[in-house]
Write a protein that holds these residues in place. Structure first.
Motif, PDB file in Angstrom:
ATOM      1  N   SER A 320       0.819  -1.216   0.000  1.00  9.32           N
ATOM      2  CA  SER A 320       0.000   0.000   0.000  1.00  9.32           C
ATOM      3  C   SER A 320       0.851   1.264   0.000  1.00  9.32           C
ATOM      4  CB  SER A 320      -0.932  -0.004   1.211  1.00  9.32           C
ATOM      5  OG  SER A 320      -0.171  -0.046   2.421  1.00  9.32           O
ATOM      6  N   ILE A 321       2.103   1.147   0.398  1.00  7.34           N
ATOM      7  CA  ILE A 321       2.981   2.310   0.434  1.00  7.34           C
ATOM      8  C   ILE A 321       3.265   2.844  -0.969  1.00  7.34           C
ATOM      9  CG2 ILE A 321       5.168   1.022   0.310  1.00  7.34           C
ATOM     10  CD1 ILE A 321       6.325   2.910   2.353  1.00  7.34           C
ATOM     11  N   TRP A 322       3.071   1.982  -2.000  1.00  6.99           N
ATOM     12  CA  TRP A 322       3.285   2.434  -3.380  1.00  6.99           C
ATOM     13  C   TRP A 322       2.289   3.523  -3.785  1.00  6.99           C
ATOM     14  CZ3 TRP A 322       4.759  -2.007  -7.266  1.00  6.99           C
ATOM     15  CH2 TRP A 322       5.907  -2.637  -6.806  1.00  6.99           C
ATOM     16  N   GLY A 323       1.175   3.603  -3.117  1.00  9.47           N
ATOM     17  CA  GLY A 323       0.179   4.621  -3.432  1.00  9.47           C
ATOM     18  C   GLY A 323       0.075   5.706  -2.389  1.00  9.47           C
ATOM     19  N   ASP A 324       1.064   5.809  -1.514  1.00  4.46           N
ATOM     20  CA  ASP A 324       1.045   6.811  -0.452  1.00  4.46           C
ATOM     21  C   ASP A 324       1.426   8.165  -1.029  1.00  4.46           C
ATOM     22  OD1 ASP A 324       1.190   8.329   1.820  1.00  4.46           O
ATOM     23  OD2 ASP A 324       2.348   6.857   2.973  1.00  4.46           O
ATOM     24  N   TRP A 340      12.220   5.578  -4.267  1.00  2.22           N
ATOM     25  CA  TRP A 340      11.784   4.280  -4.779  1.00  2.22           C
ATOM     26  C   TRP A 340      12.504   3.132  -4.071  1.00  2.22           C
ATOM     27  CZ3 TRP A 340       7.459   5.122  -6.533  1.00  2.22           C
ATOM     28  CH2 TRP A 340       7.146   6.081  -7.503  1.00  2.22           C
ATOM     29  N   LYS A 341      13.765   3.368  -3.699  1.00  3.39           N
ATOM     30  CA  LYS A 341      14.516   2.332  -2.998  1.00  3.39           C
ATOM     31  C   LYS A 341      13.885   2.031  -1.640  1.00  3.39           C
ATOM     32  CE  LYS A 341      19.227   1.110  -1.648  1.00  3.39           C
ATOM     33  NZ  LYS A 341      20.649   1.573  -1.599  1.00  3.39           N
ATOM     34  N   LEU A 342      13.442   3.075  -0.961  1.00  2.00           N
ATOM     35  CA  LEU A 342      12.784   2.872   0.329  1.00  2.00           C
ATOM     36  C   LEU A 342      11.432   2.178   0.172  1.00  2.00           C
ATOM     37  CD1 LEU A 342      13.526   6.319   2.028  1.00  2.00           C
ATOM     38  CD2 LEU A 342      14.618   4.111   2.516  1.00  2.00           C
ATOM     39  N   MET A 343      10.752   2.436  -0.935  1.00  2.00           N
ATOM     40  CA  MET A 343       9.424   1.861  -1.156  1.00  2.00           C
ATOM     41  C   MET A 343       9.471   0.499  -1.825  1.00  2.00           C
ATOM     42  SD  MET A 343       7.682   5.422  -2.505  1.00  2.00           S
ATOM     43  CE  MET A 343       6.081   4.726  -2.865  1.00  2.00           C
ATOM     44  N   ARG A 348      10.901   2.362 -11.863  1.00  2.00           N
ATOM     45  CA  ARG A 348      10.765   3.788 -12.182  1.00  2.00           C
ATOM     46  C   ARG A 348      12.058   4.540 -11.852  1.00  2.00           C
ATOM     47  NH1 ARG A 348       6.225   5.341 -14.043  1.00  2.00           N
ATOM     48  NH2 ARG A 348       6.642   7.560 -13.742  1.00  2.00           N
ATOM     49  N   LYS A 349      13.160   4.008 -12.279  1.00  2.00           N
ATOM     50  CA  LYS A 349      14.441   4.637 -12.020  1.00  2.00           C
ATOM     51  C   LYS A 349      14.513   5.983 -12.727  1.00  2.00           C
ATOM     52  CE  LYS A 349      19.423   3.858 -12.251  1.00  2.00           C
ATOM     53  NZ  LYS A 349      20.507   2.927 -12.662  1.00  2.00           N
ATOM     54  N   ILE A 354       3.063   8.052  -9.902  1.00  2.00           N
ATOM     55  CA  ILE A 354       2.520   6.753  -9.501  1.00  2.00           C
ATOM     56  C   ILE A 354       3.179   5.665 -10.327  1.00  2.00           C
ATOM     57  CG2 ILE A 354       0.407   5.377  -9.356  1.00  2.00           C
ATOM     58  CD1 ILE A 354      -1.147   7.961  -9.069  1.00  2.00           C
ATOM     59  N   PRO A 355       3.562   4.548  -9.736  1.00  4.22           N
ATOM     60  CA  PRO A 355       4.156   3.446 -10.509  1.00  4.22           C
ATOM     61  C   PRO A 355       3.212   2.945 -11.597  1.00  4.22           C
ATOM     62  CG  PRO A 355       4.516   3.111  -8.168  1.00  4.22           C
ATOM     63  CD  PRO A 355       3.570   4.274  -8.292  1.00  4.22           C
ATOM     64  N   CYS A 356       3.818   2.527 -12.718  1.00  6.08           N
ATOM     65  CA  CYS A 356       3.011   2.059 -13.845  1.00  6.08           C
ATOM     66  C   CYS A 356       2.237   0.798 -13.504  1.00  6.08           C
ATOM     67  CB  CYS A 356       3.909   1.810 -15.057  1.00  6.08           C
ATOM     68  SG  CYS A 356       4.255   3.306 -16.019  1.00  6.08           S
TER      69      CYS A 356
END
Length: 578
Positions: A320-324, A340-343, A348-349, A354-356
Motif C-alpha cells: 500500500s505504500i506504493w500509493g502513499d 523508490w529504494k525505500l518503497m 521507475r528509475k 505513480i508506478p506504472c
C-alpha cells in the motif's frame, strides 16, 4: 364436397384481402399516407428496440417487468412519443406539400363565388401560392411539420434526476462521498430529453450542407482542362477523406478529454461503453480528476483522499505504500531513486509519479509495451463482436446469396478486420501515449518537470486524447465519414455550457427548438431535391421514408405474373361462382 356458400365466403374474403393489398401498393411512393406509414414503422422500431432490449439482457430490468413494460409501451405509443412525433414531422410535411401542389395545379373546374371580394381574395392567394418555387414549398411545408414534431416531443414530462439520487450512488471501497470520483458520478438534472436527437439531426443537416458545397466545388473543377477525370476524382475523394478524418480527430479528442475529467458532459450509456472498452480502474480516473481540481498534488504531498491510490495498490497485490501520496516523488532524478529504494519499486528509475503497475491495473505489470499490446488485443476481440453484425447483418437481410461468392465474402471479412483494427488501435494508442509521456520518453527527458503536470490535464491524458484520433485512417474511406458523423454530436454536446446541459435555460430551449426545426426541414427537403448530397445512414433512412421504391413480395409477384409462361387468372370479381 364444399358447398356454394363456402365458395362464396372464400371469394368475398379473397376480394377484401386483394383490395386492401392493392390499395396499399397502388399509392405512389411519395404519397403522404405511404410516407407516414413508413415513418411510423421505422420510428417505432427505433424507439422500441433499445427500450425493450434491457428486458431481454438484464435480469434487473425484469423486476416488476410487466409494470415496466406497460410504461414503456404507453410512453412509445402515446401521441407525444417518438414514433408519432416523427410521423407528424415527416408525414404532415408531405401532406402539406401535396395539398399545396394540388391547389396550384390548373383545373378545368370553375368554382363560382357570389361574393366578388372573396373570389378576388381567393384568386390572389392562389396566385401567391403558385408563385412560390417548388423547393421553397417543400421547405416551408417541412418547417411547419418539424415545428409540430418538436412541440409534441417537448410536451412530454421533463425527465430530471431527483436530488436524493446523489446519496443513493453506491460508494466504492475507501471512497467517501466528498471524493472526486463520487462527485463525478453525482450528476445533477438530466439534459433535455430531445437534446441528443436534435444534435444528431443537426449534424446530419450540416453534413448535407458541406457535401452540397463540395459538390459545387467539384463541378467547378470539372471545367479545369489541366486535370484528367481520374485526377479530379482522386482529388475529390482525398478532400472528403481528409475532412472526415479531421472531424473525427477533433471530436474524439474532446470526447476522450471529457471522459477523463468531465464525464457528466457525455451521455451515460456512451460514457459507460468507453469505460468498459478502456478497462481502467475508477480510482485512477478519480486521481486524474483530483489532480485537475487540486485535491491531489505530488509537489505538496497533499490529498483529500489519503487512501485513494493506496487501496488500489493493496487490491492489486502490491504494498500500500506504493500509493502513499506523502511518499510518492514529484520529480525525477537521484532523489526519486532514493524514494523508490525505500518503497521497494524497481521499475521507475529516474522518474516520479505513480508506478506504472498501478496505472496498468490488473492487465499487466510494469511493462508499458506489454500493456499497450494486451489492451489492443482485448479491444480487437471486443470490436469483432461489435462490428460483425454491422458488416454481415445488412447483407444477410438483403442479399445473402452474395456471401456464397468467395470474393464478396473475403471483402466483407477484410472490412470487418479493418474496423476491428481501427478500434484496437484507438484504445492501444491512448495507453501507449500515456506511457510514452509519463514514463518512457518525455518525463525522462525533462525530470525537473513535476508529475503534477505529466499526470495532469495537459500531460499524458491530453497527449493520448490527441493521438488516438489518427487511428481513423485504418478504416475505409466511406466508413470514415459515418464514424465521424457518429461521434460529432457527442463532441458538440461536450462543448455546450453546463447550464445548458442541465436544461434550466429558456434561451437554450428555444435555441434547441429552432435547431431541430431548421435541421429536420433541411434534411427532408434535401431528400426530395438533392438526394445525391446525402450519404450514409441519413441517405438510407430518408430514401426509405420519402422515396422508397416498391420492392419485395409485391414487386416479385408482378414480375412473376409478367412472365410469358405465367398462368393467367381472371380477377376475383370476374371469376365464375360455383
Amino acid at each position: 364436397m364444399s358447398s356454394p356458400t363456402d365458395h362464396k365466403d372464400r371469394r368475398v374474403r379473397s376480394l377484401l384481402d386483394t383490395t386492401h393489398y392493392d390499395i396499399l401498393y397502388s399509392l405512389p411512393d411519395d404519397h403522404p399516407l405511404a410516407v407516414a406509414l413508413r415513418t411510423y414503422v421505422l420510428a417505432l422500431s427505433l424507439a422500441l428496440g433499445p427500450a425493450l432490449l434491457p428486458f431481454v439482457t438484464s435480469p434487473k430490468a425484469r423486476i416488476n417487468g410487466l409494470a415496466r413494460l406497460k410504461n414503456v409501451l404507453k410512453r412509445e405509443f402515446a401521441f407525444a412519443g417518438f414514433a408519432f412525433a416523427m410521423t407528424v414531422g415527416v408525414g404532415c410535411g408531405a401532406a402539406i406539400r401535396h395539398v399545396w401542389n394540388t391547389a396550384c395545379e390548373p383545373s378545368d373546374v370553375n368554382i363560382r363565388c357570389e361574393d366578388t371580394n372573396l373570389a378576388l381574395c381567393l384568386a390572389k392567394v392562389r396566385r401567391w401560392l403558385s408563385s412560390v418555387k417548388y423547393v421553397h414549398r417543400t421547405f416551408i411545408s417541412n418547417f411547419i411539420s418539424s415545428a409540430l414534431a418538436i412541440t409534441l416531443l417537448h410536451s412530454r414530462r421533463p425527465n430530471y434526476r431527483p436530488t436524493v439520487e446523489r446519496a443513493e450512488i453506491p460508494l466504492l471501497p475507501h471512497i467517501s462521498e466528498s471524493s472526486a470520483l463520487h462527485k463525478s458520478l453525482s450528476l445533477g438534472p438530466r439534459p433535455p430529453p430531445t437534446l441528443d436527437l436534435t444534435l444528431l439531426i443537426l449534424v446530419r443537416a450540416l453534413d448535407f450542407i458541406v457535401q452540397a458545397t463540395l459538390g459545387r466545388i467539384a463541378r467547378f473543377d470539372e471545367l479545369d482542362p489541366k486535370r484528367t477525370p481520374e485526377q479530379k476524382e482522386k482529388r475529390r475523394r482525398l478532400l472528403h477523406s481528409r475532412l472526415d478524418a479531421l472531424v473525427f480527430w477533433m471530436s474524439s479528442a474532446r470526447i476522450m478529454w471529457c471522459f477523463f475529467y468531465q464525464p457528466e458532459r457525455l451521455p451515460r450509456s456512451y460514457n459507460k461503453w468507453i469505460m468498459t472498452l478502456a478497462n481502467i480502474d475508477p480510482r485512477i480516473l478519480a486521481t486524474l480528476r483530483a489532480l485537475r481540481s487540486g485535491d491531489w498534488s505530488y509537489r505538496l504531498h497533499y490529498s483529500t483522499q489519503p487512501d485513494l491510490v493506496s487501496s488500489l495498490s493493496r487490491d492489486l497485490g502490491y504494498p500500500s505504500i506504493w500509493g502513499d501520496y506523502a511518499l510518492l516523488p514529484a520529480y525525477g532524478g537521484p532523489q526519486a531513486d532514493e524514494a523508490w529504494k525505500l518503497m521497494g519499486v524497481t521499475t521507475r528509475k529516474g522518474l516520479g509519479g505513480i508506478p506504472c503497475e498501478l496505472v496498468h491495473g490488473s492487465v499487466t505489470g510494469g511493462s508499458c509495451t506489454a500493456n499497450a499490446v494486451i489492451r489492443g488485443v482485448q479491444a480487437f476481440a471486443e470490436a469483432l463482436a461489435l462490428y460483425t453484425p454491422v458488416h454481415f447483418l445488412p447483407i444477410i437481410l438483403t442479399r445473402p446469396q452474395t456471401l456464397l461468392h468467395l470474393p464478396k465474402f473475403a471483402s466483407t471479412v477484410l472490412s470487418l478486420l479493418r474496423s476491428a483494427s481501427f478500434l484496437s488501435a484507438f484504445v492501444s494508442s491512448i495507453w501507449l501515449s500515456v506511457c510514452l509521456t509519463r514514463t518512457l520518453v518525455l518525463a525522462r527527458l525533462f525530470p525537473a518537470v513535476s508529475h503534477d503536470f505529466w499526470d495532469g490535464p495537459l500531460g499524458c491524458t491530453f497527449v493520448g486524447s490527441l493521438v488516438c484520433g489518427a487511428s481513423i485512417w485504418i478504416e475505409q474511406g466511406r466508413r470514415r465519414g459515418e464514424i465521424a458523423l457518429y461521434v460529432l454530436p457527442r463532441a458538440i454536446r461536450a462543448c455546450l455550457p453546463e447550464k445548458w446541459l442541465k436544461g434550466g435555460s429558456t434561451t437554450f430551449r428555444y435555441a434547441e427548438w429552432l435547431a431541430f426545426v431548421l435541421s429536420l426541414s433541411t434534411l427532408l427537403s434535401a431528400a426530395i431535391h438533392q438526394p445525391d448530397s446525402l450519404r450514409g445512414l441519413s441517405r438510407w433512412i430518408l430514401t426509405f421514408v420519402m422515396k422508397w421504391p416498391k420492392t419485395g413480395l409485391r414487386k416479385r409477384e408482378l414480375q412473376e405474373n409478367s412472365r410469358p409462361d405465367a398462368p393467367v387468372e381472371p380477377p376475383p370479381m370476374h371469376r365464375a361462382t360455383p
